[in-house]
Design an enzyme around this catalytic site. Sequence first.
Site, short mmCIF file in Angstrom:
data_model
loop_
_atom_site.label_atom_id
_atom_site.label_comp_id
_atom_site.label_asym_id
_atom_site.label_seq_id
_atom_site.Cartn_x
_atom_site.Cartn_y
_atom_site.Cartn_z
N CYS A 72 0.87 -1.05 -0.38
CA CYS A 72 -0.37 0.25 0.27
C CYS A 72 0.75 0.71 -0.09
O CYS A 72 0.34 2.52 -0.24
CB CYS A 72 -0.82 0.05 1.12
SG CYS A 72 -1.91 -1.52 1.42
N HIS B 93 -9.64 3.54 -0.78
CA HIS B 93 -7.83 2.87 -0.73
C HIS B 93 -7.36 2.30 -2.20
O HIS B 93 -7.81 0.51 -1.76
CB HIS B 93 -8.22 2.14 0.77
CG HIS B 93 -6.53 1.84 0.69
ND1 HIS B 93 -5.07 2.40 0.63
CD2 HIS B 93 -5.90 1.31 1.41
CE1 HIS B 93 -4.14 1.72 1.22
NE2 HIS B 93 -4.61 0.98 1.19
#
Lengths: 419, 159
Positions: free
Chosen positions: A91, A366
């Site tokens: 991420c 996200h």
Amino acid sequence: MGKLMREVAVIGAGMSKFGAFPDKNSRDLFAEALINTLQSIDKNFETKEIEALYLGNYSSDLFEGQGHLAPMCAELAGLTPKPASRTENACASSGIALREAIIAIAAGAFDIVLVGGVEKMTDLPTAGVTDTLASAADRIFEFYAGVTFPGLYALMATARMNKYGTTREDFMRIGIKNHKNGALNPFAQMNKSVAEIMNSKIAKAEKKGLPKPNWKDEMDFLHDLSANPYIAYPMRLFDCSLVTDGAACLVLTTKELAKKYTDTPIYIVGTGQGSETFAVHDRPSLYSLRSAVNAANMAYKMAGVKPKDIQIAEVHDCFTIAEMVAMGDLGLWERDDINRAVREGDTALDGVRPLNTSGGLKSKGHPVGATGVAQAVEIFKQMRGEAEGKRQVKFDVECALTHNVGGSGGSCVVHIYKK
Amino acid sequence: MADITKLNVYTKDYLDGIDNKILYGSKCKKCGNIMVPAKVICTKCQNPDLELFEIKPEGKIATFTCIGVGTTYFVKKGYSMKKPYCVAVVELDNGQMITGQLIGGDITYDENQDPLIGGKPIKVGAPVVGEYEEYKEVIEGKRGGPQERDRCRLVFKLK
Ligand SMILES: [Zn+2]
């Protein structure tokens, strides 16, 4: 060590709308972000001046069956045959792309660089997304034991509850706050407050002739296990960030060249990166990431600023607990003061130090490989007074920070921005 | 400089140990550092010359989670939002930590929405003991199609 040879400025920043888009692939998302970025550059800029692309992407290979995205996106930007590289740190992939681009400019390798991040996640069913995300964690020592990605952060949440008396209501407060901010962000995936979501569920039940839920307020709604179940106790549905398609871009140049393109460049004065053990069980603390502490210290030192100088920050709230972990690791609040800060609204849009004015990963969305650059896009807009809608903070932002975490903390990258 | 030719403990040793119902840690022959699960290079001094030692899988819960949306393997085993499973990080008696499923009954939630396993509360600090759960792993064989292999998983139970 720890100094940039040339100072680096952001002259343009933009993102695609975040959301679930069955009709858009990585190419389309990147193109949308690129167009918005080019349009944000004030003057005299031509795309052909870009010398290289650094692109963050976690796992288009597994999500879409398409690897090797950097030259593909460079082609879209008309950069072929210039260098195009992809970075992968889960991420934190595009936060790392940003850092690598800064280092390349500081070293004198390039004068103008395009930085991007992209992820197309919603083509896979939930189980596939769960497994793909879990592959950023330790396969042998965690995944085989049954730990999912929310599960890893849930382990930190339980540990923090036990150590500091953090309650599940504290996690809920963070979710409510970030949804409130995201509701003001037209690019956010979930641009609705928790109250709006609750009311639309009540309206839906009425329309279907079902018994009307009797939630008193947002907190009451979030306590209802049927509306807000445990995905991984103590993390509930509304504690988890979203599965998102999206892209974001930045154009970086040197401090000297920046004024040619804009009167209001934003300077990146500090960059830092760190790593942490892969498995949560190997860490000295279950509610702190050494990767983040190290990245922050490196960035603060390079920038010559202290945590108290940071006025706003975009922090990696992949789960609500992660925002609390960040608050401590970045030194923005003392660890034993974080519950109070959350309860008293220190981090709200009108608080002493707003966190995640964009809505954060929780509400903005996200798309893992796009997140790090999207955080910088929000800071760019806030510092120039250009944040859409009512989410523009009321004070002049001189100093800001982004904090982008990979996996369960194995990677972290921190950037500090000044006007 | 450490002599890398001395590398003599491998991740496979640890996994083979679990399959044979033995929990292995590794110990640094130079600085005495103890590592569980067994590591291949000393995490303190980077010395590759380690030795395996057997450790009792007993300790207390350091932290835990009860998972509703599980991994594919656990979903196939029948776990779901309605039938969650618990995973704990266990602090072993020597202070080292390891992750494993906590078994011993269904996961339910009490009136405070706190989790129970087989009706008993799950708490940080609760003493647990490990045991080995046998299962068949299907591996994609290079020749002759998929093959089955006997494996074990280390799981924990409340004491
Ligand atoms: Zn050693």
